[in-house]
Design a protein around this motif. Structure first.
Motif, short mmCIF file in Angstrom:
data_model
loop_
_atom_site.label_atom_id
_atom_site.label_comp_id
_atom_site.label_asym_id
_atom_site.label_seq_id
_atom_site.Cartn_x
_atom_site.Cartn_y
_atom_site.Cartn_z
N SER A 27 0.80 -1.22 0.00
CA SER A 27 0.00 0.00 0.00
C SER A 27 0.83 1.27 0.00
O SER A 27 0.29 2.37 -0.07
N ASN A 28 2.15 1.16 0.08
CA ASN A 28 3.00 2.36 0.15
C ASN A 28 3.81 2.55 -1.13
O ASN A 28 4.95 2.96 -1.10
N TYR A 29 3.19 2.21 -2.28
CA TYR A 29 3.83 2.38 -3.58
C TYR A 29 5.14 1.61 -3.69
O TYR A 29 6.11 2.09 -4.27
N SER A 30 5.16 0.43 -3.14
CA SER A 30 6.31 -0.47 -3.30
C SER A 30 5.81 -1.84 -3.67
O SER A 30 4.62 -2.15 -3.53
N GLN A 31 6.70 -2.67 -4.18
CA GLN A 31 6.29 -4.01 -4.57
C GLN A 31 7.47 -4.97 -4.46
O GLN A 31 8.64 -4.57 -4.50
N PHE A 32 7.14 -6.25 -4.32
CA PHE A 32 8.12 -7.32 -4.23
C PHE A 32 7.91 -8.25 -5.43
O PHE A 32 6.77 -8.53 -5.81
N GLU A 33 9.00 -8.72 -6.00
CA GLU A 33 8.89 -9.51 -7.23
C GLU A 33 9.80 -10.73 -7.17
O GLU A 33 10.95 -10.68 -7.58
N PRO A 34 9.31 -11.87 -6.67
CA PRO A 34 10.07 -13.12 -6.79
C PRO A 34 9.87 -13.70 -8.19
O PRO A 34 8.79 -13.59 -8.79
N SER A 35 10.92 -14.32 -8.73
CA SER A 35 10.82 -14.91 -10.07
C SER A 35 11.82 -16.04 -10.21
O SER A 35 12.76 -16.16 -9.42
N ALA A 36 11.61 -16.87 -11.22
CA ALA A 36 12.50 -17.99 -11.52
C ALA A 36 12.66 -18.12 -13.02
O ALA A 36 11.70 -17.89 -13.78
N PHE A 37 13.85 -18.48 -13.44
CA PHE A 37 14.16 -18.65 -14.86
C PHE A 37 14.92 -19.96 -15.03
O PHE A 37 15.93 -20.19 -14.38
N VAL A 38 14.41 -20.83 -15.93
CA VAL A 38 14.99 -22.16 -16.14
C VAL A 38 15.42 -22.29 -17.60
O VAL A 38 14.67 -21.93 -18.51
N GLN A 39 16.64 -22.81 -17.81
CA GLN A 39 17.15 -23.07 -19.15
C GLN A 39 17.44 -24.56 -19.30
O GLN A 39 18.03 -25.18 -18.40
N TYR A 82 13.01 -5.85 -4.96
CA TYR A 82 12.15 -4.91 -4.23
C TYR A 82 12.18 -3.60 -4.98
O TYR A 82 13.25 -3.08 -5.32
N LYS A 83 10.98 -3.05 -5.25
CA LYS A 83 10.88 -1.83 -6.05
C LYS A 83 10.06 -0.80 -5.30
O LYS A 83 9.00 -1.11 -4.75
N LYS A 84 10.54 0.44 -5.28
CA LYS A 84 9.88 1.53 -4.58
C LYS A 84 9.60 2.67 -5.55
O LYS A 84 10.51 3.20 -6.20
N PHE A 85 8.32 3.07 -5.66
CA PHE A 85 7.90 4.14 -6.55
C PHE A 85 7.72 5.44 -5.78
O PHE A 85 7.52 5.44 -4.56
N ASN A 86 7.74 6.56 -6.52
CA ASN A 86 7.30 7.84 -5.96
C ASN A 86 6.09 8.33 -6.75
O ASN A 86 5.55 7.61 -7.58
N GLY A 87 5.65 9.53 -6.51
CA GLY A 87 4.45 10.02 -7.16
C GLY A 87 4.67 10.56 -8.56
O GLY A 87 3.72 11.02 -9.20
N ASN A 88 5.91 10.50 -9.06
CA ASN A 88 6.22 11.06 -10.38
C ASN A 88 6.59 9.98 -11.39
O ASN A 88 7.33 10.25 -12.34
N ASN A 89 6.11 8.77 -11.15
CA ASN A 89 6.41 7.65 -12.05
C ASN A 89 7.88 7.27 -12.07
O ASN A 89 8.34 6.65 -13.02
#
Length: 329
Positions: free
Chosen positions: A209-221, A237-244
């Protein structure tokens, strides 16, 4: 020293298998550029997106692999996208340059539940040669083999195909790279002629709710030629501000699938976006006997997100479109 040479040979064969194959995949795709992995991501987002990547592997070891690549993609109409990849790769005395032309089409499976399906294809032109101009005589080999009288250059044409399924903030892509066999007449007919590389990429965006997000991912070859396979486990972990604008930090852990507790590479990543400008840096250390002989693998990505415009089709809106940031992938 024999162990060092053995590790160098094995890791070069595995991690730089991009020779006569494709762009070597390290963590470039985590620099907010999923298009690195699959043509199915072309046109997803609301920008003409360009990423320029430079990678230097095993810094400190002579003739270690080096790679430079450019990735660009853009949406066309409401539900399709096109992309271009160009790369230059050097590994010891081998040289390769290539270009890919990609097309993707995106459809809505279910509007209310936000399920989308994408199909993509790339046409690849790969030029491979041996730099015999760098061959030198040694005490053990005082003369150069007279049969080595040209660069054994060869050009191969190939295709990648893939699909991408998205359900809200979840995604799963499957890609088959280099589906055609290659020509062998310029080289030994003992090497495998199949370059098929299967890739699977999945992840989930967890928004707070505070303009942040978490992104787990996996890549297999998975490499058909000799049955090798590897997995990347990633977290951002990604943190946004109000200016994109935003910044992000993350880490990646790569291992052979039969040696999950013995990582090939592990390292941190960081990046930020300000207006249309993007920059990211990734560092990876190889955890084996080579560690004492190099300072790791370094990659830097510089990008530009231009020509911002919203699509009328939700199937081409990016995974950050609910963050008050609809003009970014």
């Amino acid at each position: 020293m024999k162990n060092i040479l053995k590790y160098l040979f094995l890791l070069t064969a595995f991690q730089s298998f991009g020779q006569e194959l494709s762009v070597p995949v390290f963590t470039q795709y985590l620099a907010d550029n999923d298009f690195v992995l699959s043509p199915t991501f072309a046109g997803i987002g609301n920008n003409f997106r360009t990423r320029i990547n430079g990678l230097s592997q095993w810094v400190g070891i002579k003739n270690a692999p080096q790679n430079q690549a450019l990735y660009s993609d853009i949406r066309i109409a409401n539900s399709s996208g096109v992309g271009l990849t160009a790369y230059n790769d050097r590994n010891g005395n081998t040289r390769q340059q290539g270009i890919k032309f990609s097309f993707a089409h995106h459809i809505i499976l279910d509007y209310n539940t936000e399920q989308y399906l994408s199909f993509g294809i790339s046409y690849n032109i790969n030029m491979f040669r041996i730099a015999i101009e760098n061959f030198n005589t040694t005490y053990e080999n005082p003369t150069i083999d007279p049969f080595v009288n040209d660069d054994r250059s060869i050009t191969n044409h190939n295709f990648d195909v893939g699909f991408l399924y998205r359900f809200k903030d979840f995604w799963l892509s499957a890609n088959a790279n280099n589906i055609l066999t290659k020509d062998l007449y310029a080289f030994s007919d003992l090497e495998p002629n199949s370059l098929l590389n299967l890739q699977f990429y999945t992840g989930y965006v967890i928004k707070s709710s505070n303009y942040s997000q978490f992104e787990p991912s996996a890549f297999v070859q998975l490499f058909k030629s000799d049955g090798r396979s590897s997995t990347d486990l990633n977290f951002k972990y990604k943190k946004f501000n109000g200016n994109n604008d935003f910044y992000w930090v993350g880490a990646s852990y790569r291992f052979l699938n039969d040696q999950a507790l013995q990582p090939l590479n592990i390292g941190p990543m960081v990046g930020f976006k300000k207006s249309f400008f993007y920059i990211a840096y990734a560092y990876q250390v190889t955890l084996n006997d080579l560690t004492d002989y190099n300072s790791g693998t370094h990659a830097i990505t510089i990008g530009f997100d231009l020509l911002q415009s919203l699509s009328s089709c939700p199937c081409t809106q990016g995974k950050n479109n609910n963050m008050g940031n609809r003009l970014y992938q």
